[in-house]
Design a protein around this motif. Structure first.
Motif, PDB file in Angstrom:
ATOM      1  N   VAL A  76      15.131  -5.699 -20.732  1.00  0.00           N
ATOM      2  CA  VAL A  76      14.935  -6.623 -19.611  1.00  0.00           C
ATOM      3  C   VAL A  76      15.139  -8.057 -20.074  1.00  0.00           C
ATOM      4  O   VAL A  76      14.590  -8.489 -21.089  1.00  0.00           O
ATOM      5  N   THR A  77      15.941  -8.800 -19.307  1.00  0.00           N
ATOM      6  CA  THR A  77      16.162 -10.222 -19.566  1.00  0.00           C
ATOM      7  C   THR A  77      16.109 -10.962 -18.232  1.00  0.00           C
ATOM      8  O   THR A  77      16.031 -10.344 -17.167  1.00  0.00           O
ATOM      9  N   GLY A  78      16.176 -12.275 -18.292  1.00  0.00           N
ATOM     10  CA  GLY A  78      16.127 -13.031 -17.042  1.00  0.00           C
ATOM     11  C   GLY A  78      16.580 -14.462 -17.222  1.00  0.00           C
ATOM     12  O   GLY A  78      16.548 -15.010 -18.328  1.00  0.00           O
ATOM     13  N   ILE A  79      17.024 -15.050 -16.124  1.00  0.00           N
ATOM     14  CA  ILE A  79      17.292 -16.480 -16.089  1.00  0.00           C
ATOM     15  C   ILE A  79      16.573 -17.053 -14.867  1.00  0.00           C
ATOM     16  O   ILE A  79      16.380 -16.361 -13.867  1.00  0.00           O
ATOM     17  N   LYS A  80      16.184 -18.313 -14.994  1.00  0.00           N
ATOM     18  CA  LYS A  80      15.418 -18.958 -13.929  1.00  0.00           C
ATOM     19  C   LYS A  80      16.143 -20.199 -13.449  1.00  0.00           C
ATOM     20  O   LYS A  80      16.465 -21.095 -14.241  1.00  0.00           O
ATOM     21  N   PHE A  81      16.397 -20.273 -12.139  1.00  0.00           N
ATOM     22  CA  PHE A  81      16.988 -21.462 -11.537  1.00  0.00           C
ATOM     23  C   PHE A  81      15.933 -22.560 -11.436  1.00  0.00           C
ATOM     24  O   PHE A  81      14.738 -22.283 -11.316  1.00  0.00           O
ATOM     25  N   SER A  82      16.395 -23.812 -11.443  1.00  0.00           N
ATOM     26  CA  SER A  82      15.478 -24.931 -11.287  1.00  0.00           C
ATOM     27  C   SER A  82      14.956 -25.044  -9.855  1.00  0.00           C
ATOM     28  O   SER A  82      13.914 -25.630  -9.601  1.00  0.00           O
ATOM     29  N   ARG A  83      15.691 -24.448  -8.903  1.00  0.00           N
ATOM     30  CA  ARG A  83      15.285 -24.394  -7.506  1.00  0.00           C
ATOM     31  C   ARG A  83      16.067 -23.277  -6.829  1.00  0.00           C
ATOM     32  O   ARG A  83      16.843 -22.582  -7.486  1.00  0.00           O
ATOM     33  N   ASN A  84      15.900 -23.124  -5.531  1.00  0.00           N
ATOM     34  CA  ASN A  84      16.627 -22.098  -4.792  1.00  0.00           C
ATOM     35  C   ASN A  84      18.068 -22.540  -4.523  1.00  0.00           C
ATOM     36  O   ASN A  84      18.303 -23.579  -3.925  1.00  0.00           O
ATOM     37  N   TYR A  85      19.031 -21.741  -4.998  1.00  0.00           N
ATOM     38  CA  TYR A  85      20.446 -22.041  -4.790  1.00  0.00           C
ATOM     39  C   TYR A  85      21.141 -21.009  -3.911  1.00  0.00           C
ATOM     40  O   TYR A  85      22.315 -21.175  -3.589  1.00  0.00           O
ATOM     41  N   GLY A  86      20.458 -19.942  -3.552  1.00  0.00           N
ATOM     42  CA  GLY A  86      21.054 -18.955  -2.671  1.00  0.00           C
ATOM     43  C   GLY A  86      21.510 -17.695  -3.377  1.00  0.00           C
ATOM     44  O   GLY A  86      21.821 -17.694  -4.575  1.00  0.00           O
ATOM     45  N   HIS A  87      21.558 -16.621  -2.600  1.00  0.00           N
ATOM     46  CA  HIS A  87      21.866 -15.287  -3.107  1.00  0.00           C
ATOM     47  C   HIS A  87      23.224 -15.211  -3.807  1.00  0.00           C
ATOM     48  O   HIS A  87      23.350 -14.657  -4.904  1.00  0.00           O
ATOM     49  N   GLN A  88      24.275 -15.767  -3.186  1.00  0.00           N
ATOM     50  CA  GLN A  88      25.611 -15.683  -3.758  1.00  0.00           C
ATOM     51  C   GLN A  88      25.711 -16.446  -5.078  1.00  0.00           C
ATOM     52  O   GLN A  88      26.342 -15.978  -6.029  1.00  0.00           O
ATOM     53  N   ASN A  89      25.072 -17.600  -5.166  1.00  0.00           N
ATOM     54  CA  ASN A  89      25.063 -18.346  -6.413  1.00  0.00           C
ATOM     55  C   ASN A  89      24.269 -17.621  -7.500  1.00  0.00           C
ATOM     56  O   ASN A  89      24.600 -17.720  -8.685  1.00  0.00           O
ATOM     57  N   ALA A  90      23.226 -16.910  -7.098  1.00  0.00           N
ATOM     58  CA  ALA A  90      22.453 -16.127  -8.065  1.00  0.00           C
ATOM     59  C   ALA A  90      23.315 -15.021  -8.665  1.00  0.00           C
ATOM     60  O   ALA A  90      23.252 -14.748  -9.873  1.00  0.00           O
ATOM     61  N   LEU A  91      24.135 -14.393  -7.842  1.00  0.00           N
ATOM     62  CA  LEU A  91      25.041 -13.351  -8.338  1.00  0.00           C
ATOM     63  C   LEU A  91      26.060 -13.936  -9.310  1.00  0.00           C
ATOM     64  O   LEU A  91      26.301 -13.381 -10.393  1.00  0.00           O
ATOM     65  N   ILE A  92      26.655 -15.069  -8.927  1.00  0.00           N
ATOM     66  CA  ILE A  92      27.649 -15.711  -9.795  1.00  0.00           C
ATOM     67  C   ILE A  92      27.018 -16.141 -11.114  1.00  0.00           C
ATOM     68  O   ILE A  92      27.610 -15.980 -12.196  1.00  0.00           O
ATOM     69  N   ALA A  93      25.806 -16.679 -11.056  1.00  0.00           N
ATOM     70  CA  ALA A  93      25.122 -17.115 -12.279  1.00  0.00           C
ATOM     71  C   ALA A  93      24.863 -15.936 -13.208  1.00  0.00           C
ATOM     72  O   ALA A  93      25.058 -16.027 -14.428  1.00  0.00           O
ATOM     73  N   GLY A  94      24.427 -14.821 -12.631  1.00  0.00           N
ATOM     74  CA  GLY A  94      24.176 -13.631 -13.436  1.00  0.00           C
ATOM     75  C   GLY A  94      25.446 -13.115 -14.099  1.00  0.00           C
ATOM     76  O   GLY A  94      25.450 -12.780 -15.295  1.00  0.00           O
ATOM     77  N   MET A  95      26.532 -13.076 -13.341  1.00  0.00           N
ATOM     78  CA  MET A  95      27.802 -12.591 -13.897  1.00  0.00           C
ATOM     79  C   MET A  95      28.339 -13.543 -14.960  1.00  0.00           C
ATOM     80  O   MET A  95      28.862 -13.113 -15.993  1.00  0.00           O
ATOM     81  N   THR A  96      28.202 -14.851 -14.713  1.00  0.00           N
ATOM     82  CA  THR A  96      28.674 -15.845 -15.686  1.00  0.00           C
ATOM     83  C   THR A  96      27.900 -15.731 -16.991  1.00  0.00           C
ATOM     84  O   THR A  96      28.473 -15.760 -18.087  1.00  0.00           O
ATOM     85  N   THR A  97      26.587 -15.591 -16.875  1.00  0.00           N
ATOM     86  CA  THR A  97      25.730 -15.503 -18.057  1.00  0.00           C
ATOM     87  C   THR A  97      25.999 -14.240 -18.856  1.00  0.00           C
ATOM     88  O   THR A  97      26.043 -14.258 -20.088  1.00  0.00           O
ATOM     89  N   ALA A  98      26.205 -13.123 -18.156  1.00  0.00           N
ATOM     90  CA  ALA A  98      26.309 -11.824 -18.826  1.00  0.00           C
ATOM     91  C   ALA A  98      27.716 -11.455 -19.263  1.00  0.00           C
ATOM     92  O   ALA A  98      27.884 -10.572 -20.114  1.00  0.00           O
ATOM     93  N   ASN A  99      28.736 -12.111 -18.730  1.00  0.00           N
ATOM     94  CA  ASN A  99      30.102 -11.620 -18.917  1.00  0.00           C
ATOM     95  C   ASN A  99      30.542 -11.560 -20.371  1.00  0.00           C
ATOM     96  O   ASN A  99      31.202 -10.612 -20.790  1.00  0.00           O
ATOM     97  N   ASP A 100      30.184 -12.562 -21.174  1.00  0.00           N
ATOM     98  CA  ASP A 100      30.609 -12.589 -22.573  1.00  0.00           C
ATOM     99  C   ASP A 100      29.999 -11.452 -23.388  1.00  0.00           C
ATOM    100  O   ASP A 100      30.547 -11.073 -24.431  1.00  0.00           O
ATOM    101  N   TYR A 101      28.883 -10.907 -22.917  1.00  0.00           N
ATOM    102  CA  TYR A 101      28.177  -9.883 -23.676  1.00  0.00           C
ATOM    103  C   TYR A 101      28.310  -8.490 -23.053  1.00  0.00           C
ATOM    104  O   TYR A 101      27.685  -7.543 -23.525  1.00  0.00           O
ATOM    105  N   SER A 102      29.103  -8.369 -21.990  1.00  0.00           N
ATOM    106  CA  SER A 102      29.133  -7.121 -21.234  1.00  0.00           C
ATOM    107  C   SER A 102      30.557  -6.602 -21.067  1.00  0.00           C
ATOM    108  O   SER A 102      31.499  -7.376 -20.925  1.00  0.00           O
ATOM    109  N   ASP A 103      30.683  -5.282 -21.068  1.00  0.00           N
ATOM    110  CA  ASP A 103      31.964  -4.643 -20.753  1.00  0.00           C
ATOM    111  C   ASP A 103      32.054  -4.359 -19.259  1.00  0.00           C
ATOM    112  O   ASP A 103      33.149  -4.227 -18.720  1.00  0.00           O
TER     113      ASP A 103
END
Length: 323
Positions: free
Chosen positions: A70-97
């Protein structure tokens, strides 16, 4: 990084009621896939806390300490569902197949994940999670959803019917998607633009496990309109056609009035004048509003503000420590 590393990205906004069950079910799926050697032991669940006001981040932080996966990232405020998805993919992409995105409410069946992974192993870059029915929806929602998909198809937007944001993307599909830099995100329309080999996995959608829906009617309507205006200028064309129709009607009325006057049949037409004024005024207001929507999107894009700000990043810290 081992091969076939999976990251499950889960956007969270005030999900303290459902998170324990979500983590339990996703953890069981992840553990089983690791034991079956379908995915790497370095695979993770990445929770994206989208400015929650409840104990969501506290729970995620606790799970990060308790479970290696289990891991996690925390936004400084609410940015919306679609941005949360993009942030997760951006963060994980270098480490994921491969990356799977799924909402935290457990309406999307987590048991479809092994089949998604199996399709990835068979060579598919994009695997869409598709509902096999809409029995859990109201008649109104079923009808409006069907109408929306038909409308989007007619204006040239390629959507996968009955598919939301439950999907698997390979590393190269994710990397390609992340090259799309627009701020007005509508991922359901963006993912098909990526191309690559794709398939579908069908599942039965459930009722929300706990908590309240984060997409009430008003928000759903705004999201649907964003999808239209982010991918097509068809509404502007419709305004032009409407304007032409109004001009034709006005010309016809003018000819009709002149004919009546030549025949000596002149009647004071207060009602018709008022109706005409209200009609033209209404058309103008609608037209200005639609055009303003596009101008507003241009305004948002040209400012080039960041889509989100990450306050805490436990994913990168844990991943680097494991290397």
């Amino acid at each position: 990084m081992d091969s076939n590393t999976l990251t499950i990205v889960v956007p969270c906004f005030n999900e303290e009621e459902v998170l324990p069950e979500t983590n339990k079910e996703l953890g069981q799926i992840l553990t089983k896939l690791i034991q079956e050697k379908k995915i790497s032991a370095q695979s993770k669940i990445l929770y994206v806390n989208d400015g929650s006001k409840d104990r969501t981040w506290e729970i995620i932080s606790d799970y990060c300490e308790k479970y290696d996966y289990v891991t996690g990232i925390k936004f400084s405020r609410n940015y919306g569902h679609q941005n949360a998805l993009i942030a997760g993919m951006t963060t994980a992409n270098d480490y994921s197949d491969m990356i799977i995105t799924i909402d935290a409410d457990l309406q999307d069946d987590v048991n479809a994940i092994p089949e998604m992974v199996a399709n990835y192993l068979d060579g598919f870059d994009v695997v869409y999670g598709v509902r096999n029915s809409r029995k859990t929806d109201t008649a109104f929602k079923r009808k409006t959803a069907l109408t929306y998909y038909k409308l989007m198809g007619k204006i040239g937007v390629n959507l996968v019917p009955d598919s939301a944001d439950y999907r698997l993307l390979s590393k190269r599909a994710t990397s390609t998607l992340l090259q799309y830099k627009e701020r007005n995100l509508f991922l359901r329309g963006m993912v098909p633009l990526v191309g690559y080999r794709s398939t579908k996995v069908y599942y039965a959608r459930k009722e929300r496990f706990a908590g309240k829906s984060k997409y009430p009617l008003k928000k759903m309507l705004n999201f649907a309109f964003d999808g239209i205006t982010s991918f097509s200028v068809a509404p502007i064309h419709m305004i032009m056609n409407l304007g032409i129709m109004v001009v034709i009607v006005c010309l016809a009325m003018m000819i009709y009035t002149l004919v009546r006057k030549m025949m000596g049949d002149v009647i004071t037409g207060w009602s018709s004048i008022m109706i005409s004024i209200w009609l033209i005024g209404g058309v103008q207001l609608i037209s200005i509003s639609v055009i303003g929507e596009y101008v507003g999107k241009i305004f948002s894009e040209v400012k080039q503000r960041p889509r989100y700000v990450i306050e805490e990043d436990k994913f990168t810290d844990k991943t680097q420590n494991n290397e």
